[in-house]
Design an enzyme around this catalytic site. Structure first.
Site, PDB file in Angstrom:
ATOM      1  N   ARG A  87       0.862  -1.178   0.000  1.00  0.00           N
ATOM      2  CA  ARG A  87       0.000   0.000   0.000  1.00  0.00           C
ATOM      3  C   ARG A  87       0.897   1.227   0.000  1.00  0.00           C
ATOM      4  O   ARG A  87       1.543   1.518   0.990  1.00  0.00           O
ATOM      5  CB  ARG A  87      -0.850  -0.056   1.270  1.00  0.00           C
ATOM      6  CG  ARG A  87      -1.970   0.941   1.329  1.00  0.00           C
ATOM      7  CD  ARG A  87      -2.580   0.940   2.711  1.00  0.00           C
ATOM      8  NE  ARG A  87      -1.722   1.661   3.629  1.00  0.00           N
ATOM      9  CZ  ARG A  87      -1.519   1.321   4.894  1.00  0.00           C
ATOM     10  NH1 ARG A  87      -2.093   0.286   5.413  1.00  0.00           N
ATOM     11  NH2 ARG A  87      -0.714   2.040   5.648  1.00  0.00           N
ATOM     12  N   HIS A 128      -3.455   4.079   4.991  1.00  0.00           N
ATOM     13  CA  HIS A 128      -4.535   3.089   5.099  1.00  0.00           C
ATOM     14  C   HIS A 128      -5.858   3.704   4.640  1.00  0.00           C
ATOM     15  O   HIS A 128      -6.568   3.160   3.821  1.00  0.00           O
ATOM     16  CB  HIS A 128      -4.654   2.601   6.544  1.00  0.00           C
ATOM     17  CG  HIS A 128      -5.884   1.795   6.791  1.00  0.00           C
ATOM     18  ND1 HIS A 128      -6.048   0.522   6.301  1.00  0.00           N
ATOM     19  CD2 HIS A 128      -7.028   2.085   7.446  1.00  0.00           C
ATOM     20  CE1 HIS A 128      -7.236   0.066   6.655  1.00  0.00           C
ATOM     21  NE2 HIS A 128      -7.852   0.995   7.356  1.00  0.00           N
ATOM     22  N   TYR A 139       4.602   4.910  11.191  1.00  0.00           N
ATOM     23  CA  TYR A 139       4.928   3.514  11.485  1.00  0.00           C
ATOM     24  C   TYR A 139       5.731   2.812  10.400  1.00  0.00           C
ATOM     25  O   TYR A 139       6.014   1.634  10.515  1.00  0.00           O
ATOM     26  CB  TYR A 139       3.649   2.711  11.780  1.00  0.00           C
ATOM     27  CG  TYR A 139       2.567   2.812  10.729  1.00  0.00           C
ATOM     28  CD1 TYR A 139       2.608   2.014   9.588  1.00  0.00           C
ATOM     29  CD2 TYR A 139       1.517   3.703  10.867  1.00  0.00           C
ATOM     30  CE1 TYR A 139       1.640   2.113   8.615  1.00  0.00           C
ATOM     31  CE2 TYR A 139       0.537   3.809   9.894  1.00  0.00           C
ATOM     32  CZ  TYR A 139       0.601   3.016   8.787  1.00  0.00           C
ATOM     33  OH  TYR A 139      -0.363   3.110   7.817  1.00  0.00           O
TER      34      TYR A 139
END
Lengths: 432, 385
Positions: B279, B283, B292
């Site tokens: 990705r 998100h 992260y």
């Protein structure tokens, strides 16, 4: 339709009320294309680039970098037809989502009076109460910000009795060096006669926002709502320290990080069981006494002070409590504490000892009735079994809400916490 | 581990960002064609498309990426409540979406905008859902794509039930048989629903392809927090074949999905396809991936971009010329502009439409609620609902 369009800050992430302008990527007079990145905005959830909603020329920028803007407030005006001469009045466009922060009760359209609905008798409609304000994020009193310094410098300062927080660092990133500490020691000898220079360049202005703003709001609301009383108790916790060493030696505890704070937490949980009123909330017309303890641990993080809590900590075996405390602090330090972990606390411990001080008079997190300050544990002379010995001594400070807790109860509770830490084995046998 | 070797289980961790050692790949990141690639299921995969079909896949990839970028911009401009971007996963979605036959049924998550596009669903429809105007407004029966499912992994059980129904209807067993494809992500594999769906599908030999887009992160949780073995090998324990495919390779994804669907429609039971991808964006628009994951990891995946390799291939093979590339870019731009205009012109929904479609044939209880709500709305001054 006006050609000057105002772009209001949208809700960039499901229910946010404000964002901080980090950086403008365009300036007044710039010609911009549709979807060209114009500004970086940071919200509580993410830092994002906002693309231009219209092509045209930047007519005005309404907020400087570093300012916090409420959702729905225009941040930029764009002239969508810059070739057409003098512009008219700007036109506001609504945001789809996000309605800006609520101020007090929700405003609603006026209801029709009974007469206007004529013959139809409407069913009794229960009008929902105005939405409650968001639950306050529990915060505990802020210990002084930790000054930047390397560990040897810290020790050096501690040995000389120099408080690092008062020093101006000359090292990298403003960190305090050994020389700075040395200079501070010799400073009082120097003549204080120099007239202080209070030019504007020597004042720093820090915008109040984020965690700092929230902390301030909570502290003010708590300090001026709950009448605070603080009591102190100095104890010999040598036996607790020895018990910790024995615990660390057990095979199943070998990989667990434990500190005296663990036993303080255990002492609090047991003492709350003996004095449940300490774990309660003043709710105006009643006192809510909780049969569970959501134990808050104040943690200093880069973003400021936050107080995550361990849910139903009283039910956890010691080993799980230790793991939960370690996880809690690590999560807090990495800035990943979830809002749910910061709400619903019922009792808080603030470990001011890690900052090297002996005790404090902490302010209650809103909604809690007591908070314990755990001071530094120091080797100190102490009368032990009739003789002066070097023992591990600490001071506990308990602040409580005098509306709920009288001096006697507060003292009894603190004495029990102290009794446990003085002789954990006997207390465990006697109380559990 | 050699391709096709299913020997001793590999101990150790799945690590986000590390190249997959054992996947089916027919087009390298540099645009080199690989003739044949053996999957972990022991099957040799290959593909032979016409020039027209290669160009078609390229067009799909470019257009859905552009539409996705427009949707992200619209959210940032306050026109969508939220958006789940598919950036980086175009090949996995187009490869599998184009492998579907008209009679096949797809069960998406909430990110399969590319699959919807391949099924002929108007690209405005996922946006109206994310704008909060409707609850998803395409007809699942007409387009053979179920509604978006927000609950993680829940659609795997719906898909399994649907697939079992196909068998009961006697529509399995020939070239014209029906099959189901069910999409989910790496994080969903930790859900009970997904594991239950695996069991039911396996035991009842359901005609279903489980298509897992392993994009390496379940929001912020990296894949190593979900599994100690490659996800496709989970299928082994449930008793059906599993394989991993380069999810950034539209040709390989197309090839393995087509085969798995054909197996299903011929009564060969389920397959788990793990499309190994990344990705590239957040998100959802509410997420900040820089918190992260590290930039170097994103750069590594940038070098495996699903579109760049197809472009390199069609240019090198002279399947497409510069005029074609420019024409596709212009088409993507125009479709994005149209999408924007249509989103901005979208009217707010009437409050009473909330009560529509609760039951297929209506219900007196819902009718009464609708009436009460209408009266309530009428009780405000200036109400003209």
């Amino acid at each position: 339709m006006s050609r000057i369009k105002e772009f209001p800050l949208p809700d960039l992430g499901e229910g946010l009320v404000e964002g901080e302008i980090l950086k403008w990527l365009v300036a007044v007079g710039d010609t911009i294309e549709l979807n060209q990145p114009i500004v970086e905005v940071e919200t509580a959830k993410a830092a994002v680039e906002i693309p231009a909603k219209w092509a045209g020329k930047v007519h005005a920028i309404h907020h400087e970098e570093g300012t916090t803007v409420e959702v729905g407030v225009p941040i930029i005006s764009i002239d969508t037809d810059p070739g057409a001469g003098e512009p008219a009045e700007p036109e506001r466009t609504p945001v789809l989502v996000g309605y800006g922060p609520r101020t007090g009760a929700a405003s609603r359209r006026p209801r029709r009076t009974n007469g206007s609905t004529a013959a139809v008798s409407p069913p009794p409609v229960v009008v929902a109460p105005a939405p409650p304000p968001p639950p306050p994020v529990v915060e505990a009193p802020a210990p002084p910000a930790r000054a930047l310094a390397k560990p040897p410098v810290r020790k050096f300062a501690r040995d000389l009795g120099v408080d690092l927080t008062g020093l101006v660092g000359t090292g990298p990133q403003g960190s305090i060096t050994r020389d700075d500490v040395q200079a501070a020691v010799s400073a009082p000898a120097a003549a204080p006669a120099l007239a202080p220079d209070f030019a504007a360049g020597r004042e720093q202005r820090i915008p109040i926002k984020g965690v700092r703003k929230l902390t301030a709001e909570n502290m003010v609301s708590s300090a001026f709502t709950a009448p605070h009383v603080t009591v102190f108790l100095t104890i010999d916790m040598t036996r607790s320290m020895e018990a910790l060493d024995r615990l660390r030696a057990l095979p199943e505890w070998r990989e667990v990080r434990i500190s005296p704070l663990l036993l303080v937490a255990k002492a609090v949980l047991l003492a709350v069981g003996r004095h449940p009123l300490v774990n309660s909330t003043w709710a105006g017309d009643e006192i809510i006494v909780k049969q569970y303890v959501n134990l808050g641990i104040a943690a200093a993080t880069e973003r400021g002070l936050i107080v995550p809590n361990i849910k139903d900590a009283g039910r956890l075996p010691l080993r799980e409590l230790a793991d939960a405390m370690t996880a809690l602090v690590q999560t807090a330090k990495s800035g990943r504490t979830a809002p749910a972990d910061m709400s619903g606390g019922t009792f808080t411990i603030t470990n001011v000892g890690v900052f090297g001080v002996d005790t404090g008079t902490p302010i209650l997190p809103p909604g809690e009735s007591a908070i314990l300050a755990f001071g530094a544990v120091r080797a100190a002379p102490w009368v032990h079994e009739g003789e002066i010995r070097v023992r591990q001594v600490t001071t506990l400070g308990l602040s409580f809400d005098h509306r709920i807790i009288d001096g006697e109860l507060g003292a009894k509770f603190l004495r029990d916490v102290g009794a446990f830490l003085t002789d954990p084995e006997a207390s465990l046998l006697a109380w559990t | 581990m050699a391709k096709g070797d299913r020997g001793a289980p590999a101990r150790g961790k799945e690590v986000a960002g590390e190249p997959a050692p054992d996947f089916v790949q027919l087009l390298t990141p540099d645009g080199e064609r690989i003739d044949k690639s053996v999957g972990a299921d022991g099957v040799e995969y290959t593909i032979d498309l016409t020039d027209e079909e290669y160009r078609g896949l390229y067009r799909d990839l470019v257009v859905i990426r552009r539409l996705d970028a427009e949707a992200t911009a619209l959210q940032r401009q306050g026109e969508l409540g939220i958006w789940a971007s598919l950036l980086g996963q175009e090949a996995a979605q187009v490869g599998s979406g184009r492998a579907l036959r008209p009679q096949d049924m797809a069960f998406p998550t909430y990110r399969e905008h590319g699959v919807l596009y391949c099924r002929g669903i108007d690209p405005i429809l996922p946006l109206s859902l994310y704008r909060g105007v409707d609850q998803g407004a395409w007809d699942p029966a007409e387009f053979k794509v179920n509604m978006y499912t927000i609950v993680i992994g829940a659609q795997t059980l719906h898909a399994t039930g649907y697939a079992m129904g196909i068998t009961k209807d006697g529509k399995v067993g020939g070239d014209d048989g029906e099959a189901v494809i069910c999409y989910f992500g790496d994080g969903a594999t930790s859900q009970g629903d997904v594991n239950e769906a695996f069991i039911w599908s396996s035991v009842f030999h359901a005609p279903i392809v489980f298509f897992c887009q392993n994009n390496q992160y379940a929001i912020s949780e990296p894949i190593e927090k979900q599994t100690r073995i490659p996800l496709y090998r989970r299928a082994d324990g449930f008793g059906f074949p599993g394989l991993r495919v380069d999810g950034n390779d539209v040709l390989a994804t197309y090839a393995v999905t087509r085969t798995a669907l054909d197996n299903a429609r011929h009564g060969q039971g389920p397959t788990l396809i793990e499309a190994y991808t990344y990705r590239m964006g957040a998100h959802t628009t509410t997420d900040d991936p820089t918190r992260y994951r590290v930039a170097s990891e994103v750069e590594e995946w940038q070098a495996r971009d699903p579109i760049a390799r197809v472009r390199a291939f069609v240019e090198k093979q002279q399947i497409a010329d510069a005029a074609f590339i420019a024409e596709v870019d212009e088409q993507a731009k125009q479709e994005a502009l149209q999408l924007r205009e249509r989103v901005l012109a979208m009217p707010d929904p009437h409050p009473l439409t909330l009560f529509d479609h609760v039951y297929p044939n209506g219900s007196p209880v819902v009718d009464a609620q609708r009436e009460r709500y209408a009266e309530y709305l009428d009780s405000f001054e200036g109400s003209a609902h």
